[in-house]
Design a protein around this motif. Structure first.
Motif, PDB file in Angstrom:
ATOM      1  N   UNK A  65       0.875  -1.188   0.000  1.00 55.18           N
ATOM      2  CA  UNK A  65       0.000   0.000   0.000  1.00 55.18           C
ATOM      3  C   UNK A  65       0.907   1.232   0.000  1.00 55.18           C
ATOM      4  N   UNK A  66       0.706   2.154  -0.932  1.00 60.21           N
ATOM      5  CA  UNK A  66       1.522   3.381  -0.885  1.00 60.21           C
ATOM      6  C   UNK A  66       0.980   4.325   0.187  1.00 60.21           C
ATOM      7  N   UNK A  67       1.853   5.102   0.816  1.00 56.34           N
ATOM      8  CA  UNK A  67       1.350   6.142   1.731  1.00 56.34           C
ATOM      9  C   UNK A  67       1.476   7.515   1.094  1.00 56.34           C
ATOM     10  N   UNK A  68       2.245   7.594  -0.003  1.00 66.53           N
ATOM     11  CA  UNK A  68       2.515   8.883  -0.631  1.00 66.53           C
ATOM     12  C   UNK A  68       1.885   8.873  -2.023  1.00 66.53           C
ATOM     13  N   UNK A  69       0.947   9.773  -2.240  1.00 69.01           N
ATOM     14  CA  UNK A  69       0.292   9.842  -3.555  1.00 69.01           C
ATOM     15  C   UNK A  69       0.452  11.244  -4.116  1.00 69.01           C
ATOM     16  N   UNK A  70       0.557  11.343  -5.429  1.00 69.98           N
ATOM     17  CA  UNK A  70       0.725  12.678  -6.012  1.00 69.98           C
ATOM     18  C   UNK A  70       1.157  12.590  -7.451  1.00 69.98           C
ATOM     19  N   UNK A  71       2.065  13.496  -7.835  1.00 69.35           N
ATOM     20  CA  UNK A  71       2.519  13.537  -9.226  1.00 69.35           C
ATOM     21  C   UNK A  71       3.592  12.496  -9.488  1.00 69.35           C
ATOM     22  N   UNK A  72       3.530  11.890 -10.674  1.00 69.85           N
ATOM     23  CA  UNK A  72       4.556  10.923 -11.056  1.00 69.85           C
ATOM     24  C   UNK A  72       5.268  11.354 -12.341  1.00 69.85           C
ATOM     25  N   UNK A  73       4.774  12.395 -12.952  1.00 67.73           N
ATOM     26  CA  UNK A  73       5.401  12.843 -14.191  1.00 67.73           C
ATOM     27  C   UNK A  73       4.878  12.122 -15.413  1.00 67.73           C
ATOM     28  N   UNK A  74       4.168  11.006 -15.203  1.00 71.11           N
ATOM     29  CA  UNK A  74       3.660  10.235 -16.335  1.00 71.11           C
ATOM     30  C   UNK A  74       2.205  10.609 -16.601  1.00 71.11           C
ATOM     31  N   UNK A  75       1.305   9.665 -16.343  1.00 65.15           N
ATOM     32  CA  UNK A  75      -0.119   9.873 -16.621  1.00 65.15           C
ATOM     33  C   UNK A  75      -0.734  10.819 -15.583  1.00 65.15           C
ATOM     34  N   UNK A  76      -1.124  12.019 -16.021  1.00 65.01           N
ATOM     35  CA  UNK A  76      -1.720  12.992 -15.091  1.00 65.01           C
ATOM     36  C   UNK A  76      -3.237  12.954 -15.125  1.00 65.01           C
ATOM     37  N   UNK A  77      -3.822  12.114 -15.973  1.00 61.04           N
ATOM     38  CA  UNK A  77      -5.270  12.193 -16.200  1.00 61.04           C
ATOM     39  C   UNK A  77      -6.081  11.435 -15.152  1.00 61.04           C
ATOM     40  N   UNK A  78      -5.511  10.394 -14.531  1.00 60.48           N
ATOM     41  CA  UNK A  78      -6.308   9.593 -13.606  1.00 60.48           C
ATOM     42  C   UNK A  78      -6.511  10.346 -12.291  1.00 60.48           C
ATOM     43  N   UNK A  79      -7.644  10.081 -11.646  1.00 62.39           N
ATOM     44  CA  UNK A  79      -7.962  10.826 -10.428  1.00 62.39           C
ATOM     45  C   UNK A  79      -7.249  10.251  -9.205  1.00 62.39           C
TER      46      UNK A  79
END
Ligand SMILES: Cc1ncc(COP(=O)(O)O)c(C=O)c1O
Length: 383
Positions: A219-233
């Motif tokens: 499970x990730x605890x850090x969510x945000x920008x990845x530089x790749x796909x920005x379209x998903x919510x």
């Protein structure tokens, strides 16, 4: 300065690491993957190349199973907190660094996991004793590969095999072994491998990595920008981005990449043998002065990395010795508890701790002679 504190972080780095960081900072320090221009692509390439080198050195399943972290503590916390569920049983040992002990202790204190801490003997775990602690509820076994206080390499392979057979997950803290001891993920059933980039892989501070094997879904605890796909919510599920969010330390990783290249070219065992040979001089000196000095744990050069702790003569505090070595002899060592209180309690060296010496690839026998002569001079007259 004679630097004998490489178990904390390596110094100096190979020249190629400094040159790579300088060059990268001046030509390519853009945000990787974000913008699509040539500098962003050059920056992204450093991440790809570094993942590739990690996968080559440790023989992981694929490059996308490697995530970059801030340090080893960050990698261990992502692994532990991303894996365990309420009610799980977890096994660890008394050799661990606080970056394993504290997250587990906090979960146990909150009543969320049942924790078993297996005791070591003279710095070594008995594999059978760890295996005997495994139950059907054991989800995680989190162990250090080499004890950071004592330098003793642990019998991980039979333990990892037993954990796999029981359906649990094995997390190996390779802070003191990555780059020094051969770790072959294609042969050893290790589910998660955590290490810093700034010790024996010779990257700068602020770098680290976690290998997340194919059986593991954290499970990730850090969510945000990845530089790749920005379209998903929501944050992407795809590895490695699932566990990486935000701008990475790409300048540090440019250094780590050069450090990895240096390690791969030099060969892992070469550094271990060099450091253990230097420590052998210290062990021999202690044997000659055994009325007053002792080493922590057992000495077996075939199962040791380049860290060794000394118990000073009665009445002389390790912290005082450390300060005098620094100020009067320009020798850097690490006195105290080394973020590992359980093993000091086990060895009877809590709360003052011991004096840890950890040479690196650029130390020489003359450095060790200077250190030992300084110890003799400081303690002469006091004992
Ligand atoms: C065995 C061990 N685990 C974890 C760590 C934590 O590493 P970092 O300082 O990179 O978080 C260290 C650091 O000394 C260590 O020796």
């Amino acid at each position: 300065m004679i630097y004998l504190d490489n178990a904390a972080t390596s110094f100096p780095k190979p020249e190629s690491v400094y040159l790579a960081m300088d060059h990268f900072a001046r030509t390519s320090l853009a945000n990787p993957g974000r913008s699509g221009h040539r500098m962003a692509l050059a920056s992204e390439r450093v991440l790809d190349d570094t993942r590739h080198l990690l996968n080559t050195l440790f023989k992981g399943e694929s490059t996308d199973r490697w995530i970059f972290t801030l340090n080893c503590t960050d990698a261990l916390n992502i692994a532990i907190k991303g894996l365990v569920n309420d009610g799980d049983h977890v096994i660890t040992s008394d050799l661990e660094h606080n970056s394993v002990s504290r997250p587990l202790q906090a979960l146990a204190k909150a009543g969320r996991i049942r924790l078993t801490r297996v005791a070591s003997h003279e710095g070594y775990l008995n594999a059978d004793e760890v295996i005997a602690a495994i139950t059907p509820e054991t989800r995680l076994v989190a162990l250090t590969h080499a004890a950071n206080v004592l330098g003793t390499i642990q019998p991980i392979e039979p333990i990892a095999q037993a954990v796999r057979a029981a359906g649990g997950f094995m997390l190996l803290d390779a802070a003191q072994t990555a780059g020094i001891v051969d770790i072959n993920l294609s042969k050893m059933p290790i589910d998660m491998l955590a290490f810093p980039g700034h010790k024996a892989l010779y990257g700068p501070t602020g770098t680290g990595a976690l290998y997340v094997g194919p059986r593991v879904n954290l499970r990730p605890w850090r969510e945000g920008g990845t530089g790749g796909d920005s379209s998903t919510v929501t944050h992407p599920e795809i590895m490695p981005y699932k566990l990486e969010g935000g701008t990475p330390n790409v300048l540090g990783l440019a250094g780590l990449k050069a450090g990895l290249e240096w390690v791969i070219e030099r060969g892992v065992e070469v550094s271990r043998l060099h450091e253990v040979a230097l420590l052998q001089k210290v062990v021999d000196w202690v044997a000659e002065h055994s009325d007053h000095w002792a080493i922590g744990g057992a000495w077996d050069p075939t199962r040791h990395v380049g860290a060794l702790s000394l118990k000073p003569p009665e009445g002389i505090a390790p912290s005082e010795l450390g300060a005098i070595l620094d100020t009067s002899f320009a020798v850097a060592i690490r006195p105290g508890l080394h973020c590992a209180p359980y093993i000091h309690k086990r060895l009877g060296t809590f709360p003052d701790g011991m004096l840890r010496i950890s040479p690196g690839p650029f130390n020489t026998p003359e450095h060790i002679d200077t250190f030992l002569n300084a110890l003799a001079e400081i303690t002469d007259g006091l004992i």
